[in-house]
Design a protein around this motif. Structure first.
Motif, PDB file in Angstrom:
ATOM      1  N   GLY A 244       0.818  -1.218   0.000  1.00 25.44           N
ATOM      2  CA  GLY A 244       0.000   0.000   0.000  1.00 25.44           C
ATOM      3  C   GLY A 244       0.848   1.263   0.000  1.00 25.44           C
ATOM      4  O   GLY A 244       0.507   2.250  -0.665  1.00 25.44           O
TER       5      GLY A 244
ATOM      6  N   VAL B  53      -6.455   3.764   5.621  1.00 27.19           N
ATOM      7  CA  VAL B  53      -6.856   2.925   6.764  1.00 27.19           C
ATOM      8  C   VAL B  53      -5.641   2.157   7.280  1.00 27.19           C
ATOM      9  O   VAL B  53      -4.929   1.513   6.499  1.00 27.19           O
ATOM     10  CB  VAL B  53      -7.968   1.922   6.367  1.00 27.19           C
ATOM     11  CG1 VAL B  53      -8.358   1.060   7.574  1.00 27.19           C
ATOM     12  CG2 VAL B  53      -9.195   2.635   5.802  1.00 27.19           C
ATOM     13  N   SER B  54      -5.391   2.296   8.583  1.00 32.03           N
ATOM     14  CA  SER B  54      -4.381   1.492   9.297  1.00 32.03           C
ATOM     15  C   SER B  54      -4.674   1.649  10.784  1.00 32.03           C
ATOM     16  O   SER B  54      -4.933   2.768  11.243  1.00 32.03           O
ATOM     17  CB  SER B  54      -2.964   1.987   8.949  1.00 32.03           C
ATOM     18  OG  SER B  54      -2.134   2.001  10.089  1.00 32.03           O
TER      19      SER B  54
HETATM   20  N1  LIG Z   1      -2.412  -8.166  -5.780  1.00 31.77           N
HETATM   21  C1  LIG Z   1      -1.101  -7.942  -5.725  1.00 31.77           C
HETATM   22  O1  LIG Z   1      -0.429  -7.712  -6.740  1.00 31.77           O
HETATM   23  C2  LIG Z   1      -0.417  -7.933  -4.382  1.00 31.77           C
HETATM   24  C3  LIG Z   1       0.879  -7.445  -4.242  1.00 31.77           C
HETATM   25  C4  LIG Z   1       1.440  -7.388  -2.975  1.00 31.77           C
HETATM   26  C5  LIG Z   1       0.711  -7.831  -1.866  1.00 31.77           C
HETATM   27  N2  LIG Z   1      -0.543  -8.329  -2.040  1.00 31.77           N
HETATM   28  C6  LIG Z   1      -1.399  -8.716  -0.912  1.00 31.77           C
HETATM   29  O2  LIG Z   1      -1.794  -7.485  -0.286  1.00 31.77           O
HETATM   30  C7  LIG Z   1      -1.993  -7.711   1.118  1.00 31.77           C
HETATM   31  C8  LIG Z   1      -1.114  -6.731   1.891  1.00 31.77           C
HETATM   32  O3  LIG Z   1       0.252  -7.111   1.733  1.00 31.77           O
HETATM   33  P1  LIG Z   1       1.446  -6.286   2.398  1.00 31.77           P
HETATM   34  O4  LIG Z   1       2.657  -7.079   2.164  1.00 31.77           O
HETATM   35  O5  LIG Z   1       1.410  -4.874   1.954  1.00 31.77           O
HETATM   36  O6  LIG Z   1       1.049  -6.352   3.981  1.00 31.77           O
HETATM   37  P2  LIG Z   1       1.597  -5.440   5.164  1.00 31.77           P
HETATM   38  O7  LIG Z   1       2.906  -4.824   4.845  1.00 31.77           O
HETATM   39  O8  LIG Z   1       1.482  -6.261   6.400  1.00 31.77           O
HETATM   40  O9  LIG Z   1       0.516  -4.235   5.244  1.00 31.77           O
HETATM   41  C9  LIG Z   1      -0.807  -4.464   5.652  1.00 31.77           C
HETATM   42  C10 LIG Z   1      -1.499  -3.100   5.765  1.00 31.77           C
HETATM   43  O10 LIG Z   1      -2.858  -3.329   6.106  1.00 31.77           O
HETATM   44  C11 LIG Z   1      -3.170  -2.703   7.370  1.00 31.77           C
HETATM   45  N3  LIG Z   1      -4.043  -3.603   8.114  1.00 31.77           N
HETATM   46  C12 LIG Z   1      -3.808  -4.905   8.420  1.00 31.77           C
HETATM   47  N4  LIG Z   1      -4.841  -5.408   9.118  1.00 31.77           N
HETATM   48  C13 LIG Z   1      -5.744  -4.407   9.233  1.00 31.77           C
HETATM   49  C14 LIG Z   1      -7.030  -4.312   9.866  1.00 31.77           C
HETATM   50  N5  LIG Z   1      -7.574  -5.348  10.536  1.00 31.77           N
HETATM   51  N6  LIG Z   1      -7.683  -3.147   9.788  1.00 31.77           N
HETATM   52  C15 LIG Z   1      -7.138  -2.085   9.150  1.00 31.77           C
HETATM   53  N7  LIG Z   1      -5.918  -2.114   8.548  1.00 31.77           N
HETATM   54  C16 LIG Z   1      -5.241  -3.266   8.601  1.00 31.77           C
HETATM   55  C17 LIG Z   1      -1.803  -2.530   8.045  1.00 31.77           C
HETATM   56  O11 LIG Z   1      -1.828  -1.472   8.989  1.00 31.77           O
HETATM   57  P3  LIG Z   1      -2.078  -1.771  10.572  1.00 31.77           P
HETATM   58  O12 LIG Z   1      -1.365  -3.031  10.917  1.00 31.77           O
HETATM   59  O13 LIG Z   1      -1.542  -0.532  11.245  1.00 31.77           O
HETATM   60  O14 LIG Z   1      -3.560  -1.900  10.738  1.00 31.77           O
HETATM   61  C18 LIG Z   1      -0.940  -2.180   6.838  1.00 31.77           C
HETATM   62  O15 LIG Z   1      -1.127  -0.834   6.464  1.00 31.77           O
HETATM   63  C19 LIG Z   1      -1.648  -9.188   1.340  1.00 31.77           C
HETATM   64  O16 LIG Z   1      -2.838  -9.939   1.270  1.00 31.77           O
HETATM   65  C20 LIG Z   1      -0.741  -9.536   0.169  1.00 31.77           C
HETATM   66  O17 LIG Z   1      -0.743 -10.897  -0.132  1.00 31.77           O
HETATM   67  C21 LIG Z   1      -1.119  -8.394  -3.274  1.00 31.77           C
END
Ligand SMILES: NC(=O)c1ccc[n+]([C@@H]2O[C@H](COP(=O)([O-])OP(=O)(O)OC[C@H]3O[C@@H](n4cnc5c(N)ncnc54)[C@H](OP(=O)(O)O)[C@@H]3O)[C@@H](O)[C@H]2O)c1
Length: 273
Positions: free
Chosen positions: A20, A39-40
């Motif tokens: 994100g 949102v975080s």
């Molecule tokens: N489609 C694609 O091309 C692609 C590429 C990369 C990643 N992804 C997927 O995207 C997702 C995120 O990956 P990432 O590596 O960026 O994860 P990450 O670094 O752990 O980031 C997760 C984000 O979501 C927030 N979050 C988590 N749980 C939450 C909740 N219950 N309520 C509100 N906010 C929440 C976190 O903030 P807080 O912890 O502060 O809440 C953080 O900002 C995963 O499912 C991954 O597999 C997909």
């Protein structure tokens, strides 16, 4: 200075995360897309630019999707958080009449059936993309073509040991798409396998899927097509940055308001012919 009235207003859930934050930094440079909320949980109440070190990102961070969308209406809600909250975030966004881009992995086909019906009810577009990288979009397309000619294949999903969901969104989407071509044939049916049947992987939408979770992998997906005396292997490997996902994410934001209902895969809004 951005003209917000003609710019697409986006709420980015997961804006402080690995994927994100890369999308947020890219949006900061654009005129036609504006982040109006994020949102975080950890950073709720702060300004996104203060958290990401980018003064151009002036929107506020909220703890939940409901709070963000109530405070700041948006045109597009971008879901980039975690599988356990993704479906509920998407349904909330549709109730708020936003179009939705889903980047989060781990949603099941039945989650998507529910999302599809909500998108029709609220007459909004939902674009779910298991992987925004161009090389994955091409892998999916090439695999669909190969499956028309070669009846047997198996899929291998590689990711880091810390990835909780399995298989990856990339592989879920690949299996879903191949199911629309045909199921992969098995010379020995699974129930006739001698030994440990689990070693043959899981049957998902008519494909055998094998997931490997080990340190040092990021995301790789491989599909092997086999015919007598010949094989075709198509494989994608991610590097360690989130850069490959940015251009596809921006394209999805620009395209998701051009249709109603659920579409899966970035190529559903691309002309790859
Ligand atoms: N489609 C694609 O091309 C692609 C590429 C990369 C990643 N992804 C997927 O995207 C997702 C995120 O990956 P990432 O590596 O960026 O994860 P990450 O670094 O752990 O980031 C997760 C984000 O979501 C927030 N979050 C988590 N749980 C939450 C909740 N219950 N309520 C509100 N906010 C929440 C976190 O903030 P807080 O912890 O502060 O809440 C953080 O900002 C995963 O499912 C991954 O597999 C997909």
């Amino acid at each position: 200075m951005t003209n917000i009235s003609s710019s697409i207003r986006v709420c980015l859930a997961g804006a402080t995360g690995w994927a994100g934050s890369a999308v947020a930094h890219a949006i900061a440079q654009l005129e036609d897309i504006t982040l109006v909320s994020a949102v975080s949980r950890t950073h709720a109440g702060k300004i996104l630019g203060d958290v990401l070190g980018d003064p151009r990102l002036t929107c506020r961070i909220y703890a939940t999707t409901e709070e963000a969308l109530t405070a700041q209406p948006c045109d597009v809600f971008f879901e980039f958080t975690k599988p356990d909250v993704a479906k509920s975030n998407v349904l909330t966004a549709l109730e708020h009449k936003a179009h939705v881009v889903v980047g989060t992995s781990g949603l099941t086909d039945s989650d998507y059936a529910e999302i599809a019906s909500a998108s029709e009810k609220y007459q909004r577009g939902v674009l779910a993309v298991g992987n925004f990288a161009l090389t994955v979009v091409l892998l999916q397309k090439f695999a669909e073509i190969a499956a028309k000619f070669i009846p047997q294949w198996e899929i291998i999903d590689y990711a880091s040991d810390a990835k909780k969901d399995s298989p990856s969104g990339t592989v879920r989407e690949l299996a879903n798409r191949l199911s629309k071509v045909r199921p992969s044939e098995l010379t020995i049916p699974l129930d006739k396998t001698q030994g440990v049947v689990e070693t043959r992987g899981a049957r998902m939408n008519g494909s055998q899927v094998h997931a490997i979770r080990l340190p040092s992998y990021v995301i790789s997906a491989e599909i092997i097509f086999g015919m007598p005396d010949q094989k075709l292997t198509i494989r994608h490997d991610s590097g360690t940055s989130a850069e490959p996902y940015v251009d596809g994410s921006l394209l999805a934001i620009r395209k998701v308001n051009t249709f109603v209902g659920l579409r899966r895969g970035l190529d559903s809004v691309l002309d790859l012919s």
